[in-house]
Design an enzyme around this catalytic site. Structure first.
Site, PDB file in Angstrom:
ATOM      1  N   ARG A 164      24.359  24.371 105.719  1.00 12.18           N
ATOM      2  CA  ARG A 164      23.907  23.387 104.732  1.00 12.18           C
ATOM      3  C   ARG A 164      23.541  24.157 103.474  1.00 12.18           C
ATOM      4  NH1 ARG A 164      23.796  19.124 101.858  1.00 12.18           N
ATOM      5  NH2 ARG A 164      22.105  17.589 102.076  1.00 12.18           N
ATOM      6  N   GLY A 165      24.388  24.016 102.443  1.00 13.96           N
ATOM      7  CA  GLY A 165      24.230  24.834 101.247  1.00 13.96           C
ATOM      8  C   GLY A 165      22.861  24.731 100.616  1.00 13.96           C
ATOM      9  N   GLU A 166      22.281  23.519 100.588  1.00 12.39           N
ATOM     10  CA  GLU A 166      20.983  23.329  99.944  1.00 12.39           C
ATOM     11  C   GLU A 166      19.872  24.084 100.673  1.00 12.39           C
ATOM     12  OE1 GLU A 166      20.221  19.201  99.597  1.00 12.39           O
ATOM     13  OE2 GLU A 166      22.041  18.777  98.461  1.00 12.39           O
ATOM     14  N   ASP A 167      20.041  24.305 101.974  1.00 14.55           N
ATOM     15  CA  ASP A 167      19.003  24.985 102.763  1.00 14.55           C
ATOM     16  C   ASP A 167      19.127  26.508 102.698  1.00 14.55           C
ATOM     17  OD1 ASP A 167      18.042  22.557 103.518  1.00 14.55           O
ATOM     18  OD2 ASP A 167      18.772  22.632 105.584  1.00 14.55           O
ATOM     19  N   THR A 168      20.359  27.002 102.929  1.00 17.47           N
ATOM     20  CA  THR A 168      20.522  28.454 103.134  1.00 17.47           C
ATOM     21  C   THR A 168      21.577  29.094 102.243  1.00 17.47           C
ATOM     22  OG1 THR A 168      22.190  28.132 104.857  1.00 17.47           O
ATOM     23  CG2 THR A 168      19.882  28.159 105.569  1.00 17.47           C
TER      24      THR A 168
ATOM     25  N   GLY B 211      35.849  21.868 102.187  1.00 20.45           N
ATOM     26  CA  GLY B 211      37.011  21.149 101.692  1.00 20.45           C
ATOM     27  C   GLY B 211      37.760  20.487 102.815  1.00 20.45           C
TER      28      GLY B 211
ATOM     29  N   GLU C 102      32.043  19.084 110.512  1.00 23.60           N
ATOM     30  CA  GLU C 102      32.425  20.445 110.875  1.00 23.60           C
ATOM     31  C   GLU C 102      31.941  20.783 112.281  1.00 23.60           C
ATOM     32  OE1 GLU C 102      32.149  22.344 106.345  1.00 23.60           O
ATOM     33  OE2 GLU C 102      30.778  23.012 107.924  1.00 23.60           O
TER      34      GLU C 102
END
Length: 1328
Positions: free
Chosen positions: A187-191, A215, A245
């Site tokens: 999760r990009g916002e987290d880590t 993507g 995913e």
């Protein structure tokens, strides 16, 4: 076996393409192949990349192994091809053992039909099963497994164009071959800006290729990655793309075994497993979306929480992220360095040692490699990992587990037969201490095998397995606790298995204690203590970790205190601590299995233990969860040797007095207790190896004090020695306790079970080889409702089986070889009965009454005289064996059995045979008194094998129902009987009264007519009435063949010989055409052997001839603009008398050279194959015989050759009586040789009908139509001045006169009739 000298090149393909040529070769497959090659990919396609001369199985296996990815195009008719199924089997085996990538294409078929083997696929497999092919179950399993894989679905009214599918497939393959090593889900916002960024950088620094882009391509990226890492952070589940995913990753794990590593980053793993905390809030927010999809996400998310990974709690007491990242990278590198993905992900710390052992095994000078170490150190685990990695490189392989235990329980001979059967892919039964069979020794010597002997404690256990007969390049891995055993067993390389290092120990312990790869922060200090206690023992770490899983810190501290009392505890003390933590039920079950049931079938153990423990099944399951028990293939109970020893030690410590221990298994202990009547109520079970005690007389009250005895197992591994050790001391029986559940007593010395024995608790009764006359008194009202197994085999005095109406749960009744048995009760009501055997009950005369669900019934060697009308009730009967019985009459009701596939009436006095069922595929009437057979044409529609050897057959009649007429004409001779195209094999050897074989199917696979001395006329049906399909004639060998054996048929007339030769040439022509059109490795029929009495070669069939073993000929120029192939049929004349008493293969060798027009370019070839031509009834092949031979290696692509020269040899090997270990070789002189050249125009022949229309009226069965002129294959021959031409008919007439020399023929015929009829009768008696 055929071979070739063609030069080889190393195969190294990127893609292996498996398809059904008839379905897709000219459309989808052709376009896909073009697209793949257009991208520069190296694709294995058909025969183009295989070297000529390779055997089918090794070559195909090598091609698959050399490819990185396999594409399987599953079309509607795919499963009808045995070649395709063989490919699938190899591919899926490679996937399982070496992580081979597999992409199925479901081309106009439903994937569920593949998974469940339905629709057209079921029809195809049913057809294969009806032919009795042993490997069908293996094919089925592989085929169904392919259906479970993720693939591409093509077809349907609204589907995309195939070109778009092909583009996607090519993109997928390229992506797969690019091989992203790791897929990272986060999760990009987290880590994205901290932990994940550092992890990506560290991966890149170590050269690990990570796919982390978000993507539409994530699905393909996941599928082509070796490992997926999921960074589960607090807001991970709020992202639908992350959940998509994760779902894809878990799906790949289930379907393709992908390695998945979760990292629980600042979250509690239990919240992931239970979807609690912030994750519950996130999923609640998705509920408004597709409910079905959300449930799928939930399930996958929870499953990810169950996996073992890293738990990064954060906070000031936890380690820095950088240290965790370092551990993760090291773990990933280890997993990527491991070539084999078949090893369980639960294994830790084995990669370095595995690499060392693989290196030792692969050294040329190493034959036997020993793995040495203490119990529980991981020897078996390492051997299994090495075996799984390198075994696909060998022709045959076998992992023989628990050799010490196996020899103890089964005996050395049985275990060796198991090994040899696996290595030779054949049922081997050798009863002698050594392998005396020269043939088996030779087969072993010719195979490159790898074998693992696990847990050996005596070098004799290695020597007795026959490893001295293993050939060059074979590898043997032995595990043992004793270095001297390994040295004495011939180990020239010994690896001392090391303990796990501290880091690997902590990781393995954490996997079982926390279900992650690192310990929880609050348990870190205690985890270190337990790792120190375990001293690097994998077994101790697993048992300790399993025991402590989900326990509180207080319970952990209590366990530490318990171990402290031992000071520096030994491994056994650690394990004993785990035993002490079990409840009473689990302790009892553990001790029972350690003392009695290790290695037994799971189902049997569960039923026996459930009969005296409530909750036994649950208890067994708990012990498995606690790593105190294991299962083998979910079918057999297993236990580590160290745990077994601990369990037995616990029982030994119960009392110094043997009679006051709960379980007795030591032979000396049991002997003393029985001899001196020392038994008490403490004894619950006794197991005795009677081969280890002296004779003992049992007193009638020997068991009286053992009122709690539940288990008796008295056995002798060498059962056939029949050395009775326990004797009746002048009494009729001994008193048996009512608590008995299991009685296995070989050579039971009493006449019956005691009259006062209460059988209400009895589950298993095995009294093999006993002296009983009856099981129990018929008047006794026996309660046998719990009885499931009765084995009274080899009970020579047993005359009757009592009423079994109360045995409603009986599953098995074995009465084999009980010679005096005359009476069995009606068994029709016993619907649970699955196994029943009367083989060898010579005095039993009445056909048994059985439940309708029986599929296999063996009544061979019985006194049964009639198959009654009641046979119609056995609706599911598939196999009926009445061989060597006294059956004279068979009810016509047998024709109603639609499931019946095989009937064996060999050696029966039957004189008439009724209608046979339409389903029948195999019929054995050999050595019967049948003189005439009348069968409908329909009844032969499925018949594949008909055996009439040695019978009294004079005429075979076939009634053919004509269309539109009810008249049934009677036709003499066997011809119409054999018009079924499905009939692949006919055996009429030693049918001395047989005079005529006419209208034989032209493409019959095997025709055995040896020593039919009255056989005069042989002809074949019109080949235009039959469709040739080589797949119909496949068998288990990797090299199929046409056989036409007419040795000693001294009455054959000239027309018959001409017809035999013409049919042989027809078959050779079709072999050549099939080889070229379908591809060498798509054709299972690879050669032809034809043999008949004669002195000369036919000039009509073989115009190139020579009066010795050498021959030269001119090759006609190619008048066709395209390429062509040359196929050479050969004919030899030789006196085979000197070979007739041998039992070894006769070797046919052809060395030939093809020379170009200029003479400066030539190639040499060698074709060599062998066959055991001698019948077991021998002697045969006396005098001169003609041999027509063909092998696949006699086909070569024409490279503008002008000349060909040939030299022929016939050899055989034998063993001198004085030097049995050294084979000697002898050569048979070739008196004459001949060659026929088939010129096959490649493109024209493979795309046109094989036979031209103008041949319809004249077939090869006609003697006058001897020349072979076909559209696409023709014989263009000229004569060389150095060659001899034998076309004078006078000479051929002279040959026939020689064969028909009346005085010699009559004398020889009389001698053979007398000797073989006598031998047949005596053989029958000896068999009984």
């Amino acid at each position: 076996m055929a071979s070739s000298s063609s030069s080889s090149r190393q195969m190294n393909h990127q893609v292996f393409l498996s398809f059904r040529g008839e379905d897709t070769r000219l459309n989808f497959t052709a376009h896909l192949l073009k697209a793949l090659k257009g991208k520069g990919l190296d694709v294995f396609f058909d025969e183009e990349s295989l070297e000529k001369g390779k055997k089918f199985t090794p070559a195909l296996s090598q091609a698959i192994a050399a490819s990185r990815l396999s594409i399987i195009i599953l079309s509607s008719d795919y499963a009808s091809s045995k070649s395709c199924l063989a490919e699938v089997s190899y591919i899926m085996d490679r996937k399982r053992t070496a992580g081979h990538f597999v992409l199925p294409i479901f081309y106009h078929v439903d994937a569920s039909k593949v998974r469940n083997i339905g629709g057209s696929f079921k029809t195809s497999f049913d057809n294969h099963e009806s032919k009795g092919l042993d490997q069908v179950q293996r094919w089925k399993a592989a085929f169904a497994a392919v259906g479970k894989l993720e693939g591409r679905h093509i077809g349907g009214e609204f589907d995309r164009p195939e070109t778009e599918h092909i583009k996607d497939i090519v993109d997928y393959v390229i992506l797969k071959l690019m091989k992203h090593q790791v897929f990272l889900s986060f999760r990009g916002e987290d880590t994205g800006l901290n932990f994940t960024a550092h992890l990506l950088k560290a991966s890149a620094d170590r050269g690990i290729n990570v796919f982390s882009d978000k993507g539409e391509q994530f699905s393909q990226a996941i599928s082509v990655s070796n490992i997926s890492i999921i960074v589960l952070s607090v807001h991970y589940a709020s992202s639908q793309s992350c959940l998509a995913e994760l779902y894809e990753i878990m799906d790949r794990k289930d379907s393709q075994g992908q390695i998945v590593l979760p990292i629980f980053y600042h979250v509690d793993p239990s919240d992931v497993r239970k979807i609690g905390g912030s994750f519950k809030t996130s999923f609640d927010g998705h509920e408004s979306n597709d409910p079905r999809q959300v449930q799928q996400w939930k399930k996958a998310f929870a499953q990810a929480g169950e996996l073992k990974g890293w738990h990064i709690e954060g906070g000031k007491f936890d380690r820095p992220d950088s240290e965790y990242i370092k551990d993760v990278i090291e773990y990933v590198i280890k997993r990527l360095n491991s070539k084999s993905t078949s090893v369980s992900e639960d294994l830790v710390g084995i990669d370095d040692q595995k690499k060392v052992i693989v290196g030792l095994v692969e050294q040329e000078d190493s034959r036997v490699v020993g793995l040495l170490g203490m119990g529980g150190i991981g020897k078996t685990t390492l051997a299994d990992a090495v075996y799984n990695e390198i075994s696909p490189k060998f022709q045959s392989r076998c992992f023989l587990q628990n050799v010490r235990e196996g020899i103890k329980n089964k005996g050395m001979v049985s275990l060796r037969n198991e090994l040899l059967s696996k290595l030779l892919d054949d049922k081997i039964e050798i009863d002698t201490p050594s392998i005396g069979s020269d043939f088996i020794q030779e087969r072993l010597n010719n195979k490159r095998v790898i074998v693992v002997f696990d847990d050996v404690d005596d070098s004799d256990q290695i020597d007795c397995m026959g490893i001295e007969h293993f050939g060059d390049g074979c590898k043997i891995i032995v595990t043992s606790r004793n270095r001297q055993v390994l040295k004495n067993g011939g180990a020239n390389k010994i690896h001392m298995v090391k303990k796990l290092n501290w880091i690997d120990s902590l990781q393995l312990f954490s996997k079982f204690a926390f279900k992650v790869l690192n310990p929880a922060v609050e348990f870190l200090d205690l985890s270190y203590k337990f790792v120190d206690y375990a001293q690097g023992s994998p077994l101790a770490l697993k048992v300790l970790g399993s025991k402590l899983y989900s326990k509180s810190r207080k319970e952990w501290e209590s366990e530490v205190d318990r171990l402290k009392q031992y000071g520096q505890p030994k491994i056994s003390q650690i394990l004993k601590s785990s035993f002490d933590g079990l409840d009473e039920l689990e302790k009892s079950i553990f001790l029972d299995i350690a003392c009695f049931f290790k290695g037994e079938p799971m189902d049997d153990v569960e039923k026996i233990l459930s009969s005296y423990y409530t909750g036994a099944v649950c208890g067994i399951s708990n012990l498995i969860d606690k790593c105190l028990l294991e299962t083998i293939d979910s079918q057999f109970i297993a236990m580590h040797d160290v745990l077994e020893e601990m369990g037995k030690d616990i029982v030994d410590r119960e009392s110094k007095d043997r009679g006051k221990r709960s379980r007795l298994w030591n032979s000396n202990d049991v002997h003393q207790v029985l001899k001196h009547n020392k038994g008490t109520d403490r004894i619950e079970g006794i197991k005795l190896d009677m081969s280890k005690i002296d004779n003992l007389r049992l007193r009638p009250y020997v068991f009286e004090n053992m009122i709690n005895l539940r288990y008796i197992h008295f056995y002798d591994p060498l059962f056939w020695n029949r050395n009775k050790k326990l004797h009746a001391d002048g009494v009729d029986s001994v008193s048996l306790p009512d608590e008995l559940r299991y009685i296995c007593w070989q050579n039971y010395p009493f006449k019956s079970l005691p009259s006062n024995f209460n059988t209400k608790n009895l589950v298993v009764l095995r009294l093999r080889g006993s002296h009983m006359e009856q099981l129990w008194n018929e008047d006794a009202n026996m309660d046998i409702v719990n009885l499931r197994v009765i084995d009274v085999s080899d009970c020579k005095n047993l005359r009757k089986i009592p009423n079994l109406s109360g045995a409603v749960n009986l599953k098995s009744l074995n009465c084999q070889r009980s010679e005096s048995l005359v009476q069995i009760p009606c068994l029709r009501h016993l619907t649970s009965l699955k196994e029943f055997n009367l083989e060898g009950c010579y005095e039993f005369k009445k056909f048994p009454e059985l439940p309708i669900n029986f599929s296999v019934l063996d009544l061979s060697f019985t006194g049964i005289e009639e198959v009654p009308d009641s046979i119609e009730h056995l609706l599911r009967l598939g196999t009926l064996n009445l061989s060597c019985s006294k059956v004279k009459n068979v009810s016509s009701n047998i024709s109603k059995l639609k499931s019946l596939r095989s009937i064996d009436l060999s050696y029966c006095p039957v004189v008439e045979f009724p209608e046979i069922p339409l389903s029948l595929t195999r019929l054995d009437l050999s050595w019967t008194e049948i003189e005439e057979v009348s069968l409908s044409f329909d009844s032969l529609s499925n018949l594949q094998y008909l055996n009439l050897r040695g019978s009294s057959i004079q005429k075979l009649r076939c009634n053919i129902a004509l269309s539109g007429s009810r008249e049934i004409p009677t036709i003499d001779a066997p011809s119409p009987v054999l018009r079924s195209k499905s009939l692949g094999c006919l055996e009429v050897d030693f049918c001395f009264s047989l005079e005529l074989l006419s209208g034989l199917p032209p493409y019959m696979r095997e025709l055995h007519a040896r020593q039919c001395m009255d056989l005069e006329k042989v002809s074949f049906a019109d080949q235009n009435l039959y469709k040739f399909d080589s797949s119909d004639y496949y068998d288990d060998d990797d090299c199929g063949e046409f056989l036409m054996l007419f040795s000693e048929c001294i009455s054959l007339n000239r027309d018959s010989i001409d017809n035999i030769e013409a049919n042989a040439m027809l078959k050779i022509g079709f072999l050549a055409k099939t080889w070229i059109a379908a591809g060498k490795y798509a054709c299972y029929l690879r050669r032809l052997i034809c043999c008949f009495p004669g002195y000369n070669i036919s000039a009509n069939k073989f115009k190139y001839q020579s009066n010795n073993s050498r021959l030269n000929l001119k090759i006609d120029p190619n008048g066709y603009t395209g390429g062509r192939f040359l196929a050479f049929a050969i004919c030899l004349v030789a006196d085979l008398t000197q070979y007739c008493h041998r039992r070894e293969d006769l070797e046919f060798i052809c060395e030939y050279q093809l020379t170009s027009a200029s003479g400066d370019c030539y190639e040499k070839f060698r074709s060599e194959f062998s066959y055991e031509l001698v019948s077991e009834k021998g002697p045969t092949y006396i005098g001169d015989h003609v041999l027509v031979l063909f092998s696949e290696d006699m086909i070569q692509e024409d490279k503008n050759y002008e000349e060909a020269s040939f030299e022929f040899y016939i050899k055989y090997s034998y063993y001198n009586d004085e030097e049995e270990d050294k084979p000697e070789f002898d050569e048979i002189i070739v008196d004459q040789c001949g060659v026929h050249v088939f010129y096959v125009d490649a493109e024209r022949d493979t795309n046109s009908d094989w036979m031209s229309n103008n041949e319809t009226s004249q077939s090869f069965s006609s003697r006058e139509d001897a020349n072979i002129e076909e559209d696409g294959i023709e014989s263009r021959e000229s004569f060389n001045s150095d060659e001899m031409r034998n076309d004078e008919s006078d000479q051929e007439d002279a040959n026939i006169e020689k064969i028909h020399d009346n005085s010699a023929a009559e004398i020889r015929r009389a001698v053979y009739k007398r000797s073989f009829i006598y031998d047949g009768e005596e053989g029958h008696k000896r068999m009984k």
